[in-house]
Design an enzyme around this catalytic site. Structure first.
Site, mmCIF file in Angstrom:
data_model
loop_
_atom_site.group_PDB
_atom_site.id
_atom_site.type_symbol
_atom_site.label_atom_id
_atom_site.label_comp_id
_atom_site.label_asym_id
_atom_site.label_seq_id
_atom_site.Cartn_x
_atom_site.Cartn_y
_atom_site.Cartn_z
ATOM 1 N N SER A 42 -9.656 0.932 2.767
ATOM 2 C CA SER A 42 -8.781 1.798 2.003
ATOM 3 C C SER A 42 -7.661 1.047 1.267
ATOM 4 O O SER A 42 -7.055 1.603 0.359
ATOM 5 C CB SER A 42 -8.156 2.835 2.933
ATOM 6 N N LYS A 68 0.864 -1.175 0.000
ATOM 7 C CA LYS A 68 0.000 0.000 0.000
ATOM 8 C C LYS A 68 0.908 1.235 0.000
ATOM 9 O O LYS A 68 1.979 1.222 0.622
ATOM 10 C CB LYS A 68 -0.847 -0.066 1.275
ATOM 11 N N SER A 107 -10.015 -1.653 6.848
ATOM 12 C CA SER A 107 -9.369 -1.291 5.580
ATOM 13 C C SER A 107 -8.643 -2.410 4.844
ATOM 14 O O SER A 107 -8.297 -2.257 3.687
ATOM 15 C CB SER A 107 -8.394 -0.139 5.801
#
Lengths: 474, 480
Positions: free
Chosen positions: B141, B66, B165
């Site tokens: 996310s 990420k 997330s």
């Protein structure tokens, strides 16, 4: 009309430690900007604080010395505000649960004892330092994250003398415990001063004015005296409503204080507990072990000097005022120097030299304790006279040599007994007339005769010794 | 060859059936293809670097991370304009550990800006599309990490989980999302959203891979005081244990949806099928009731605590020492300009909420009360975990939603199906999502949450369930 002043202090002091309080960067006073910086100190994304245990230990030690209540857990909080010297956008401090609370300590003010109440003491981090130029500002992150102890007193001081005596007392503790160098020249100490005035016979506190960032004890004195005067004048002339709760700053150049912001503009710091530092348990045993490791403080040393070494209150006071001087003295004593002699040499000659110039300090002055010891030994062993010793002292500094070398080089060493005997005999045989006069009551002839001996020995004889021998023989 | 699991890849690499360089090149090629279709990446690392560590099972395995992980010499934006050109000079601990184990970073994946969103549509490089159907969202996310793993770019990608997330996008993309116990994995180098909730975790296509990756990156870190020593834990060791006699519970109130949609009904039915499967496997599953008032507080606790921490955590983004400098001669205005231009409206709203709840006159009412209710909830869960091995619940109200319907606002009504996974963040619990079916041709998932430091137990249950369903190692159709 005179008013009673009520003063509270916030005393920030940078601590001594190998690394910063939450980062691995060196905590070292450096003239090269941005040389002691780790990612956390500039708040790069993803960096996390790691608590320095040495700083925790020292903060607990100070809290103990101040007789504070020490909490069961070490916890930290964030104080949030935006400013370019605060890279994270918050300062890690202790707001809800400081390392010390409700303390008290007795200080001496002009020969009298005074108890000062401590509201709290807490461990926090310093900000970066800013240098402002015409149209630019530079940020030095060396100071960002340097450990700070902030000590907050209750509003219990009543004069500039008391405030300064308190600060000096605390500074001495910091230095004796090695918690901090507390050196104002290095910007390690900063004070916020709260001043209000009230009628002598009243219990009602007046309006409190806070003066921020006062950076030396002299400025603290000036700030307090200025504020008392300013507030008193306004009060006397019926304009006390012009004294408002506000934050001011001290202006070194004019010696006055200048308004920064009013209470209405006070910042809401939105304190909350720092989630990245888990609660840290402080056991009773740990606190005990810290208490047991508190070194001898100035007060105790002073007592010892007076009691055990028979020094005067004044001299003992001079010696302990600066820990390094006191350490120097103790080193002399440890080497076997007579304490009284060591004290005399240090308090008069040595400090005299140090006070002559900013460049000479107790750390760098050429004369070390072993030299004081040697010098005193030379006198004690009657190798040189006290007068000569003073010359030796001056020459040591000039020529950077040991006392015995100086004495030898300048042929100061007192001659041995037999030689003096023979010179005394010689002077006697050559001055029959003077001796007769002496016996007839002209006692000053003795000085003349001793003078002749000194002349013959080129001053190498110990005058007292020569005098004794002369009396003996005539 | 990218479709293999880590264990097979490792064997084939060792037996020279696969060439390590070729594997990485294929992975990078696949990333570019997937990027075209799903916009999953902020950066694809064409000039990859690798350290060979033949002893490690992760040697020469490509992976994604990420874009809120700090990667030395590689752009790390947090999918935010405030950091759009930021190239860190240090690696996050987890990146460092993976590099040292021989794994090769090939992609930095898109997230909702700084992790603060659940749609995958708020990153500064544009929205991430679901690889099963590009009209659908991935949720977030960890949007790019989920979609890239589901697309078969590599066997795993790192994610971070503050509310759900990792676990929600994993479900929407038909893969596994594992959030270990808080403090098991170092957060050093993870751009923070809400530190008391943020957890580093992983997205994979099977449970064992998740265990392998966390095994490699877990451990006490001297740079993160919240980490703890887990050297006695081997997450792969108990995967195949018998689950007979284990006890799970689900929360009755979470499943009581008012006016459920057809998809939600189907999703719940599918969940009950999984419960039946559990029972067949000898797992005891019970329904537990928890005070609805307490449960309804879930999203409020999240908003208050996460926004409060976020507003402080992101106060370093001023454009002073890094990030694009704001325009103005006045320092306050300069910071304001940087933040006004840099953050999306959703984030600004969160900052306003965070500031509001922390203000001295509001703190007691909002922030401190939220912390108290969080504690009540955690106490309740801890009590239940004394009798149960874990909590099992469906992820979300159904499969991925239309990407055009992602409102990017903080919702008003409480749908506990969308909120319950935050429980794991409040208590720091280990929590894993695995795929358990398809609805409208889109994958859906089931979540298991266990007690603190009992990761091995939930991994064991998840592994056995996974082995008895048909969704292991699946690759998204759209990109196949």
């Amino acid at each position: 009309m005179a008013y009673k002043a009520v003063i509270g202090l916030e005393f920030h002091c940078e601590m001594k430690s190998h690394t910063k309080v939450f980062s691995k960067a060196k905590n070292d006073y450096s003239k090269v900007s941005n040389s002691n910086v780790q990612p956390l100190d500039m708040a790069f994304p993803g960096t996390l604080p790691v608590l320095n245990k040495e700083c925790v230990r020292k903060s607990i030690m100070m809290a103990s010395i101040l007789n504070c209540d020490i909490p069961q857990y070490m916890e930290f909080d964030r104080k949030n505000y935006f400013y370019p010297d605060l890279p994270k956008g918050y300062q890690i401090t202790q707001f809800f649960n400081p390392v010390g609370r409700n303390g008290k300590i007795t200080i001496e003010v002009n020969g009298e004892e005074k108890e000062v109440l401590i509201h709290d003491i807490h461990l926090e981090e310093d900000t970066a330092s800013l240098d402002h130029y015409y149209n630019t500002s530079c940020i030095d992150y060396n100071r960002a994250g340097v450990p700070l102890l902030e000590l907050v007193t209750e509003p219990c001081l009543n004069s500039a003398d008391e405030a300064v005596a308190f600060l000096e007392h605390i500074r001495s503790i910091y230095q004796y415990t090695d918690i901090s160098e507390a050196d104002s020249k290095k910007g390690q100490i900063r004070c916020d001063v709260n001043v209000s005035i009230m009628d002598e016979d009243s219990d009602e506190l007046g309006t409190r004015v806070e003066v921020k960032n006062v950076n030396s004890f002299n400025s603290v004195r000036d700030t307090i005296n200025y504020e008392i005067k300013r507030q008193s004048e306004l009060k006397s002339s019926g304009k006390y409503d012009e004294v408002v709760q506000e934050t001011r700053r001290f202006d070194d150049e004019t010696g006055t204080t200048i308004r920064m912001r009013s209470k209405e503009d006070a910042i809401d710091y939105k304190y909350f507990t720092e989630p990245n530092i888990p609660k840290y348990r402080i056991t009773k045993e740990y606190v005990e072990s810290i208490k047991n490791s508190i070194p001898e403080l100035a007060r105790e040393r002073k007592e010892k000097y007076i009691k055990d070494y028979n020094l005067s209150n004044y001299d003992a006071g001079v010696l302990v005022r600066d820990k390094k001087i006191s350490d120097y003295f103790e080193e002399c004593v440890k080497l076997g120097t007579d304490p009284k002699s060591a004290s005399n040499w240090i308090t008069t000659r040595l400090l005299g030299e140090i006070n002559k110039s900013e460049d000479i300090t107790i750390d760098n002055i050429y004369i070390r304790p072993e030299m004081i010891h040697e010098l005193v030994s030379l006198i004690e062993n009657k190798k040189i006279s006290t007068d000569q010793a003073k010359k030796v002292f001056a020459l040591m500094l000039e020529e950077k040599q040991m006392p015995s070398e100086i004495a030898k080089k300048y042929s100061m060493e007192v001659l041995d007994d037999s030689l003096i005997d023979s010179i005394v005999d010689e002077v006697i045989s050559e001055n029959a007339k003077a001796i007769e006069d002496y016996h007839n009551g002209r006692t000053n002839m003795l000085d003349y005769l001793v003078g002749e001996v000194m002349k013959e020995t080129k001053g190498k004889a110990n005058p007292a010794e020569a005098k004794n021998k002369m009396i003996e023989k005539i | 060859m990218l479709n293999y699991d880590i264990t097979s890849l490792n064997e084939k690499l060792k037996n020279n059936e696969i060439n390590s360089e070729e594997l990485i090149k294929q992975s990078i090629k696949k990333c570019h293809e997937v990027q075209e279709k799903t916009n999953s990446f902020v950066t694809i690392v064409d000039e990859f670097e690798s350290i060979s560590n033949p002893k490690s099972i992760l040697n020469a395995i490509p992976f994604g991370a990420k874009d809120n992980f700090s990667t030395k010499g590689i752009l790390s934006t947090g999918s935010s304009n405030t950091l759009k050109d930021y190239i860190p000079f240090f690696d996050a601990t987890v990146i460092k550990k993976l590099k040292e184990s021989g794994a090769v970073l090939v992609g930095k994946t898109v997230l909702d800006e700084l992790g603060m969103g659940g749609t995958g549509t708020t990153g500064h490089t544009g929205r991430v599309l679901n690889p099963w159907n590009t009209k659908k969202s991935t949720s977030g996310s960890s949007a790019g990490s989920a979609s890239s793993v589901a697309s078969g770019c590599y066997p795993f990608a790192l994610g971070s989980d503050t509310g759900d997330s990792i676990r929600k996008p994993a479900a929407f993309c038909g893969i596994v999302g594992y959030k270990p116990t808080y403090g098991m994995v170092s957060r050093y180098g993870l751009f923070p959203f809400a530190c008391s909730l943020d957890t580093v975790g992983v997205l994979t296509r099977n449970v064992k891979d998740a265990a392998i990756v966390i095994n490699a990156i877990k451990g006490q870190d001297k740079n993160d005081m919240t980490t703890w020593d887990s050297s006695n834990i081997d997450l792969t060791s108990k995967l195949e244990n018998d689950v007979k006699g284990k006890k799970l519970f689900y929360i009755k109130e979470v499943l009581e949806v008012i006016n459920p949609s057809e998809e939600t009904k189907e999703h719940l039915n599918n969940f009950y099928k999984t419960i039946e499967l559990c029972k067949t496997l000898g797992i005891d599953v019970e329904e537990v009731s928890i005070d609805k008032t307490l449960l309804n507080a879930l999203p409020v606790i999240y908003q208050v605590i996460s926004c409060a921490e976020a507003t402080s955590n992101m106060a370093n983004l001023t454009g002073i020492s890094f990030g694009p400098r704001g325009n103005s001669n006045d320092i306050t205005e300069m910071i304001k300009d940087h933040r006004t231009k840099g953050f999306s409206p959703l984030i600004k709203r969160r900052f306003v909420i965070g500031s509001y709840v922390l203000q001295s006159q509001n703190q007691e009412k909002y922030y401190l009360n939220a912390k108290r209710v969080r504690r009540l909830l955690v106490n309740k869960m801890n009590e239940l975990f004394k009798s149960y091995d874990g909590l099992i619940l469906p992820v979300s109200s159904g499969p991925a939603t239309d990407i055009e319907d992602c409102a990017n606002v903080l919702g008003k009504s409480v749908n506990l199906l969308e909120e319950h996974m935050q429980i794991a963040n409040y208590g720091g619990y280990p929590s894993i999502t695995i795929p358990n079916g398809f609805i409208s041709n889109l994958p859906v998932g089931v979540n298991i949450t266990g007690k603190v430091k009992d990761d091995e137990n939930i991994l064991n249950i998840a592994y056995i369930l996974e082995s008895n369903m048909n969704y292991k190692n699946q690759i998204a159709k759209e990109v196949e």
